[in-house]
Design a protein around this motif. Structure first.
Motif, PDB file in Angstrom:
ATOM      1  N   PRO A  53       0.828  -1.209   0.000  1.00 38.14           N
ATOM      2  CA  PRO A  53       0.000   0.000   0.000  1.00 38.14           C
ATOM      3  C   PRO A  53       0.861   1.257   0.000  1.00 38.14           C
ATOM      4  N   GLU A  54       0.322   2.292  -0.547  1.00 43.88           N
ATOM      5  CA  GLU A  54       1.075   3.551  -0.609  1.00 43.88           C
ATOM      6  C   GLU A  54       0.785   4.379   0.626  1.00 43.88           C
ATOM      7  N   LEU A  55       1.839   4.832   1.230  1.00 51.15           N
ATOM      8  CA  LEU A  55       1.689   5.599   2.469  1.00 51.15           C
ATOM      9  C   LEU A  55       1.194   7.003   2.152  1.00 51.15           C
ATOM     10  N   ALA A  56       0.089   7.368   2.766  1.00 47.26           N
ATOM     11  CA  ALA A  56      -0.462   8.709   2.585  1.00 47.26           C
ATOM     12  C   ALA A  56      -0.152   9.544   3.824  1.00 47.26           C
ATOM     13  N   GLY A  57       0.000  10.840   3.629  1.00 52.79           N
ATOM     14  CA  GLY A  57       0.234  11.743   4.763  1.00 52.79           C
ATOM     15  C   GLY A  57       1.709  11.855   5.108  1.00 52.79           C
ATOM     16  N   ASP A  58       1.976  12.803   6.003  1.00 54.61           N
ATOM     17  CA  ASP A  58       3.366  13.056   6.412  1.00 54.61           C
ATOM     18  C   ASP A  58       3.770  12.088   7.512  1.00 54.61           C
ATOM     19  N   THR A  59       5.047  11.726   7.475  1.00 52.06           N
ATOM     20  CA  THR A  59       5.564  10.843   8.535  1.00 52.06           C
ATOM     21  C   THR A  59       6.259  11.677   9.601  1.00 52.06           C
ATOM     22  N   PRO A  60       6.263  11.277  10.821  1.00 51.41           N
ATOM     23  CA  PRO A  60       5.568  10.106  11.328  1.00 51.41           C
ATOM     24  C   PRO A  60       4.085  10.394  11.526  1.00 51.41           C
ATOM     25  N   ARG A  61       3.313   9.397  11.216  1.00 46.82           N
ATOM     26  CA  ARG A  61       1.874   9.543  11.468  1.00 46.82           C
ATOM     27  C   ARG A  61       1.599   9.052  12.885  1.00 46.82           C
ATOM     28  N   ILE A 155       3.354  13.121  35.871  1.00 47.66           N
ATOM     29  CA  ILE A 155       2.652  13.793  34.771  1.00 47.66           C
ATOM     30  C   ILE A 155       2.606  15.298  34.993  1.00 47.66           C
ATOM     31  N   GLY A 156       3.524  15.760  35.834  1.00 45.74           N
ATOM     32  CA  GLY A 156       3.627  17.206  36.030  1.00 45.74           C
ATOM     33  C   GLY A 156       3.926  17.927  34.731  1.00 45.74           C
ATOM     34  N   PHE A 157       4.570  17.244  33.796  1.00 54.08           N
ATOM     35  CA  PHE A 157       4.874  17.868  32.500  1.00 54.08           C
ATOM     36  C   PHE A 157       3.680  17.790  31.555  1.00 54.08           C
ATOM     37  N   GLY A 158       2.634  17.116  31.969  1.00 55.54           N
ATOM     38  CA  GLY A 158       1.474  16.958  31.103  1.00 55.54           C
ATOM     39  C   GLY A 158       1.792  16.010  29.976  1.00 55.54           C
ATOM     40  N   GLY A 159       1.206  16.294  28.832  1.00 58.43           N
ATOM     41  CA  GLY A 159       1.464  15.460  27.666  1.00 58.43           C
ATOM     42  C   GLY A 159       2.755  15.827  26.959  1.00 58.43           C
ATOM     43  N   LYS A 160       3.471  16.800  27.539  1.00 57.01           N
ATOM     44  CA  LYS A 160       4.709  17.261  26.888  1.00 57.01           C
ATOM     45  C   LYS A 160       5.700  16.123  26.726  1.00 57.01           C
ATOM     46  N   ALA A 161       5.713  15.241  27.710  1.00 64.25           N
ATOM     47  CA  ALA A 161       6.684  14.137  27.663  1.00 64.25           C
ATOM     48  C   ALA A 161       6.516  13.321  26.392  1.00 64.25           C
ATOM     49  N   LEU A 162       5.261  13.066  26.014  1.00 66.45           N
ATOM     50  CA  LEU A 162       5.030  12.280  24.796  1.00 66.45           C
ATOM     51  C   LEU A 162       5.373  13.080  23.545  1.00 66.45           C
ATOM     52  N   VAL A 163       5.157  14.388  23.616  1.00 64.56           N
ATOM     53  CA  VAL A 163       5.540  15.239  22.475  1.00 64.56           C
ATOM     54  C   VAL A 163       7.059  15.207  22.297  1.00 64.56           C
ATOM     55  N   TRP A 164       7.783  15.259  23.392  1.00 63.42           N
ATOM     56  CA  TRP A 164       9.250  15.155  23.323  1.00 63.42           C
ATOM     57  C   TRP A 164       9.662  13.817  22.724  1.00 63.42           C
ATOM     58  N   LEU A 165       8.948  12.779  23.159  1.00 66.11           N
ATOM     59  CA  LEU A 165       9.270  11.437  22.647  1.00 66.11           C
ATOM     60  C   LEU A 165       9.113  11.367  21.138  1.00 66.11           C
ATOM     61  N   VAL A 166       7.991  11.920  20.667  1.00 62.59           N
ATOM     62  CA  VAL A 166       7.730  11.901  19.223  1.00 62.59           C
ATOM     63  C   VAL A 166       8.811  12.697  18.494  1.00 62.59           C
ATOM     64  N   GLY A 175      16.311   6.928  11.268  1.00 63.60           N
ATOM     65  CA  GLY A 175      15.295   7.573  10.438  1.00 63.60           C
ATOM     66  C   GLY A 175      13.981   7.675  11.184  1.00 63.60           C
ATOM     67  N   CYS A 176      13.171   8.554  10.668  1.00 60.83           N
ATOM     68  CA  CYS A 176      11.876   8.799  11.314  1.00 60.83           C
ATOM     69  C   CYS A 176      10.950   7.603  11.087  1.00 60.83           C
ATOM     70  N   PRO A 177      10.284   7.131  12.109  1.00 60.46           N
ATOM     71  CA  PRO A 177       9.351   6.012  11.875  1.00 60.46           C
ATOM     72  C   PRO A 177       8.144   6.459  11.054  1.00 60.46           C
ATOM     73  N   ASP A 178       7.582   5.516  10.320  1.00 56.57           N
ATOM     74  CA  ASP A 178       6.406   5.854   9.511  1.00 56.57           C
ATOM     75  C   ASP A 178       5.167   6.032  10.381  1.00 56.57           C
ATOM     76  N   PHE A 179       5.062   5.160  11.373  1.00 52.68           N
ATOM     77  CA  PHE A 179       3.873   5.211  12.240  1.00 52.68           C
ATOM     78  C   PHE A 179       4.285   5.198  13.706  1.00 52.68           C
ATOM     79  N   ILE A 180       3.627   6.043  14.480  1.00 52.94           N
ATOM     80  CA  ILE A 180       3.757   5.949  15.932  1.00 52.94           C
ATOM     81  C   ILE A 180       2.342   5.672  16.433  1.00 52.94           C
TER      82      ILE A 180
END
Lengths: 328, 346
Positions: A53-61, A155-166, A175-180
């Motif tokens: 299949p052809e990947l649509a959208g920007d990576t990482p999704r 979780i004092g940082f809120g969702g920031k931790a996951l944003v940093w992870l991404v 390389g950047c993963p295609d899907f998270i």
């Protein structure tokens, strides 16, 4: 009761106000069938795949898999979709954001290999690459658990931790993963808020019962408030026999109630429990099972940002040929 | 006469359940005497033999009398047995039972034979179709000796299209699909973009929500310039979430972004340990300068000279206490010497 395809234009979900079966044949996927003529894909076919299949959208999704209600199959969906994507050749990082009750590692059979989690990464006990657990079956699939079952997530940082992870995953040397894929916890508590923060699309898993649908509607509302517009629905544990007897809502009823595009319909299958116990996701089963095929189809649609155009509503008695008596 | 009849009827008595009353009647008519008496000839004969044996040693006068009385007794006993036998014979329904049982035996035999054949065939086919012969690469993978994704000689993973494979077949009219051997009727999805927008509007009216950006512990003061709607209050006894963190936000972010080298905390702990060690060593230096030579002596390794000295001391002690002080002095001086040497080395 599994899904079927699909439409030719993935950007416009509903090109016709009343899509007809004749206009959109189910298994003709123009986007994926086109490249058959190209030489590059022929080479790919020789290497590994018939087609891809052809990947649509920007990576990482960044896709969050959520439901609201517990026990509808979020983690099962994450494991199966994740491994299907990896099998299709896309690099996938699955994050188990279920803070208190993580299970994704069990479903993937990787529980013995999780030594570090995001909590340790945040605290500086290990680096991010040390916390990522690479699957041995598909090396382009990695698992990241957010915390250990008995530890508390700061979780004092809120969702920031996951944003940093991404962000950190984007800048990796590999390389950047295609899907998270983010496996969201049940409910709309702090864990839910943390999990949805980095996501830009969502897969809502629900079962065709009113309790799950009410929670699902609420969760869709919250996701839309948060700015996530690309939400698709997966209806899990569907039983055609019960739908036929009008004891269960049909998938079309569910869609009418929630008003979401369908990513997939997963039939009730005893193999799901068996595969869960084995730590061997359903999509890897040989021969493939009904639910496994449905998960694979859903993964395919996810890649192409596609949705279902027809659903299987009831089982029909199979027409037998003249020689069927002799096993023909 | 009785013996002949006994001989004739013995085969028939060996299958008592298979003989119908009709047959018994027939036999009775043919032979012209009481079936009951003849039927029990075996018992009679046994009794006769017993009586003959018993009387062979006794008088000949009494022989007839005794024989007669015994015959009477035997007749009474055998009569009961005969009645029982007749009952059992009459309970059997029909003579054709014999034929029926024989056919069922044949059927059972055929079944067993077929079953045996099927089992043999299955075992044979399973043995032939077994993918991993012992010692093969597949067998190694199965036993966990070899990783499946690293097998060079294995066949490449050929992905089967989930929409077009032997397990998924669509009918020519697009109205049914066959999946995993089951045929399902298809129905088109009727949701339109307009309907979707209606749902979005409905939800936007129903659910007003702002994603919390700040997590505070219950009892904390609300910081200024913060929308109260975006605060999430976390109870102190929350099962898995806590607002307390021993590292600040910037440091946590740097930790996440770190790609190479030793992780922050490991490095910090290592440095802290090293500092502690250094300070300990410095402290030791300082303390060793003022160390009591008496206590330091306990840590010394025994060596030959000291052993010799000890021997001398023992000898002197045996000679008299006057010289004891001198030996002590020498030992102390030695101890102090070694101590100073240690300090120099360090």
């Amino acid at each position: 009761m599994t899904s079927l395809l699909t439409h030719s234009n993935p950007i416009s979900y509903f090109p016709n106000s009343s899509p007809t079966l004749s206009k959109s044949p189910f298994f003709t996927h123009t986007k994926t069938l086109k490249p058959f003529k190209h030489k590059s894909l022929t080479v790919n076919s020789i290497l590994q795949y018939n087609r891809k299949p052809e990947l649509a959208g920007d990576t990482p999704r960044v896709v969050v898999i959520t439901s609201g209600k517990g026990g509808v199959g979020k983690t099962t969906t994450t494991a199966n979709i994740g491994l299907s994507l990896a099998r299709l050749g896309f690099s996938v990082v699955a994050i188990d954001a279920d803070v208190g009750l993580r299970n994704l590692d069990l479903l993937l059979g990787l529980e013995s290999r999780v030594n570090y989690t995001v909590v340790e990464v945040l605290n500086g006990d290990c680096r991010l690459d040390q916390a990522l657990v690479r699957d041995k079956r598909f090396s382009n699939f990695e698992l990241l658990c957010i915390s250990k079952p008995r530890s508390k997530l700061p979780i004092g940082f809120g969702g920031k931790a996951l944003v940093w992870l991404v962000d950190a995953l984007k800048d990796r040397e590999e390389g950047c993963p295609d899907f998270i894929l983010i496996d969201c916890p049940a409910g709309i508590d702090a864990g839910f808020i943390t999990a949805i923060t980095p996501a830009n699309e969502a897969v809502l898993v629900t079962t065709p019962d009113i309790t799950a649908l009410r929670d699902a509607d609420r969760v869709i509302g919250l996701l839309e408030c948060d700015g996530i517009r690309d939400i698709k629905m997966m209806v899990n544990r569907v039983r055609t026999d019960m739908i036929k007897g009008e004891d269960m809502m049909s998938v079309l009823d569910v869609q009418e109630m929630l008003g979401l595009a369908l990513l997939g319909v997963i039939p009730e299958d005893s193999e799901v429990i068996r595969s869960t116990n084995r730590g061997f996701p359903l999509v890897l089963n040989k021969p493939p099972t009904l639910a496994g095929l449905a998960f694979e189809q859903a993964a395919w649609r996810l890649v192409e940002q596609d949705s279902m155009k027809a659903v299987m509503v009831e089982e029909e008695p199979k027409k037998r040929g003249f020689f069927s008596f002799f096993g023909g | 006469m009785a013996s002949i009849l006994t001989l004739r009827l013995c085969p028939s008595t060996s299958y008592p359940r298979l003989i119908s009353p009709n047959v018994i009647q027939l036999r009775r008519a043919e032979l012209g005497f009481d079936w009951c008496q003849l039927n029990c000839t075996s018992e009679n004969r046994r009794a006769k033999k017993f009586v003959i044996c018993a009387l062979s040693e006794g008088d000949s006068d009494n022989h007839d009398k005794v024989l007669k009385s015994v015959k009477d007794k035997v007749f009474v006993n055998t009569r009961n047995a005969v009645v029982k036998f007749q009952e059992s014979v009459s309970s059997v329904p029909h003579i054709f039972v014999t034929k029926r049982i024989s056919t069922s035996y044949i059927a059972v035999g055929i079944c067993i034979a077929t079953m045996f054949l099927v089992i043999v065939m299955r075992v044979f086919t399973a043995r032939n179709s077994r993918p991993s012969r012992p010692g093969s690469v597949a067998d190694l993978v199965r036993r966990g000796q070899l990783r499946s994704d690293r097998r060079g000689i294995s066949s490449t993973l050929k992905y089967e299209d989930p929409f077009n494979n032997p397990m998924v077949k669509i009918s020519k009219t697009n109205s049914t699909v066959e999946m995993c051997g089951k045929v399902y009727r298809l129905a088109p999805v009727t949701l339109t973009r307009e309907q979707q927008n209606v749902h979005i509007k409905r939800r936007s009216r129903a659910y007003q929500w702002k994603r919390p950006t700040i997590f505070l512990k219950e009892g904390d003061a609300v910081p200024p310039d913060v929308d109260p709607d975006t605060i999430r209050w976390i109870p102190a006894n929350h099962p898995f979430a806590t607002t307390v963190s021993d590292i600040d936000e910037d440091l946590a972010q740097t930790n996440v972004y770190q790609k190479h080298g030793v992780p922050f905390r490991i490095k910090a702990e290592h440095e802290a340990l090293q500092r502690k060690l250094e300070t300990l060593q410095n402290d030791q230096k300082f303390s060793k300068l003022t160390i009591d030579p008496g206590t330091a002596r306990n840590f010394e390794r025994p060596f030959k000279t000291q052993l010799k000295l000890d021997d001398q001391v023992e000898e002197k002690l045996s000679n008299g206490p006057s010289r004891h002080t001198q030996s002590d002095h020498t030992r102390n001086s030695l101890g102090s010497n070694t101590n100073t040497e240690d300090i120099q080395h360090t």
